[in-house]
Design an enzyme around this catalytic site. Structure first.
Site, PDB file in Angstrom:
ATOM      1  N   ARG A   1       5.013   5.689  -1.727  1.00  0.00           N
ATOM      2  CA  ARG A   1       5.560   7.039  -1.606  1.00  0.00           C
ATOM      3  C   ARG A   1       6.212   7.410  -2.931  1.00  0.00           C
ATOM      4  NH1 ARG A   1       2.778   8.056   2.078  1.00  0.00           N
ATOM      5  NH2 ARG A   1       3.328   8.844   4.154  1.00  0.00           N
TER       6      ARG A   1
ATOM      7  N   GLU B   1       4.891  15.366  -3.225  1.00  0.00           N
ATOM      8  CA  GLU B   1       4.176  15.315  -1.950  1.00  0.00           C
ATOM      9  C   GLU B   1       5.093  15.071  -0.758  1.00  0.00           C
ATOM     10  OE1 GLU B   1       0.067  13.205  -2.438  1.00  0.00           O
ATOM     11  OE2 GLU B   1       1.571  12.027  -3.518  1.00  0.00           O
TER      12      GLU B   1
ATOM     13  N   HIS C   1      -3.508  10.442  -4.816  1.00  0.00           N
ATOM     14  CA  HIS C   1      -3.361   9.959  -3.438  1.00  0.00           C
ATOM     15  C   HIS C   1      -4.708   9.492  -2.870  1.00  0.00           C
ATOM     16  CE1 HIS C   1      -0.035  10.146  -0.275  1.00  0.00           C
ATOM     17  NE2 HIS C   1      -0.972   9.355   0.207  1.00  0.00           N
TER      18      HIS C   1
END
Length: 343
Positions: free
Chosen positions: A241, A270, A297
């Site tokens: 993340r 994000e 991603h």
């Protein structure tokens, strides 16, 4: 006219086979555009009478959006990490939430290994050199770091951390890890690597890999202080993340020469549920072309895997509407996230 089947909104593109499976038990309204996710306003408009949502990484579901979805009973997330979904708000409304916990680790671990090798072996800079027209044969250029014998520290030893560890051990890396929960390791990993305190992982590892979920406690686990405690010339890898790291601090550490390089498949922009998330990647990171490797991603971006993930999310919905407990049901009480906004 009264519907005899539940309405499900699908916020991002899915394979035709998944759509047909959903249509076998529900009325669906699906986003067929592969490039543009539905906005919150579009979700609210299309889902005003929807009883369920098949959601994705691009979605952020908070109390404000739920207030605009009065019929919603179930959110099935085609993701593993569910930090973009405010579970306390869902619990307050009695809305069930499910995710797909077990299908993303393998492809994400593969990509992580690719990020490590691309960064530590200078592959992007070398590729640009070959394309520049100046390559005339082997020269003693672009020497980098091999994995055999290299101390590699993994922060987080859940499913993703274990998948990454298996691949690194196959490359003869010297793997250690930090995990506050001290997980019971499978036999193939037990005894092959050592658990260490976080401070020791940061101080001793030549390569540090993040394999944590994003929570209020793990946000910016790699900040300026953590970067200063890392070995000078170390590499940082983030497939988990974006907001696990302070991206501005990483950019400064690269500029100052403390951090040799940073590779990431995820970015703080994000993390939609964080009200103070940045809106872009720091320019200094983008411009550090020879010291960074970035992918958009791609962790689970394997066609067969994305099909399986979407199908598993669809099955969670079918199980719910049959009155069964979905396989991926999230225990909502374990996630109270003070930093997530309901704005």
């Amino acid at each position: 006219m009264t519907r005899t089947r539940p309405k499900v909104i699908v916020t991002n593109w899915v394979h035709d086979e998944v759509r047909r499976y959903l249509e076998s038990f529900a009325e669906i309204e699906a986003n067929m555009d592969r490039t543009t996710p539905w906005s919150a306003d579009e979700i609210a408009e299309r889902g005003a009478d929807a009883e369920a949502m098949l959601a994705f990484m691009t979605d952020s579901v908070d109390a404000a959006l739920l207030a605009r979805l009065p019929a919603l009973k179930m959110i099935s997330c085609a993701v593993r990490g569910y930090d973009n979904f405010h579970l306390e708000a869902c619990r307050a409304r009695g809305i069930a939430v499910a995710h797909v916990p077990d299908l993303l680790q393998g492809p994400t671990a593969d990509l992580t290994l690719g990020l490590i090798i691309s960064l530590t072996r200078n592959m992007l800079a070398a590729d640009r050199f070959v394309r520049s027209g100046h390559f005339a044969g082997w020269r003693p250029h672009f020497y980098g770091l091999g994995l055999a014998g290299t101390p590699v520290g993994i922060i987080g030893m859940g499913g993703l951390g274990q998948a990454i560890a298996r691949r690194l051990l196959a490359c003869d890396a010297d793997v250690s890890y930090f995990d506050e929960t001290v997980p019971a390791l499978p036999s193939m990993l037990d005894g092959q690597m050592s658990a260490k305190p976080l401070e020791q992982i940061l101080a001793e590892s030549q390569v540090v890999i993040l394999a944590l979920p994003l929570t209020a406690e793990t946000r910016h686990v790699i900040d300026e202080a953590a970067l200063c405690s890392m070995k000078t010339g170390a590499y940082l890898i983030n497939p988990a993340r974006g907001s696990l790291v302070d991206e501005m601090a990483v950019a400064e550490a690269i500029k100052a020469g403390r951090l040799q390089g940073y590779a990431a498949d995820v970015f703080a922009l994000e993390d939609w549920a964080l009200k103070d998330r940045p809106k872009s990647i720091p320019r200094d990171l983008i411009e550090a072309r020879d010291r960074t490797v970035f992918t958009p991603h791609l962790g689970s971006a394997v066609d067969a895997v994305r099909f399986d993930i979407a199908m598993a999310a669809a099955r969670n919905l079918e199980q719910f509407f049959k009155g069964e407990e979905p396989d991926g049901l999230v225990p909502q009480a374990r996630f109270a996230h003070a930093e997530l906004s309901a704005d």
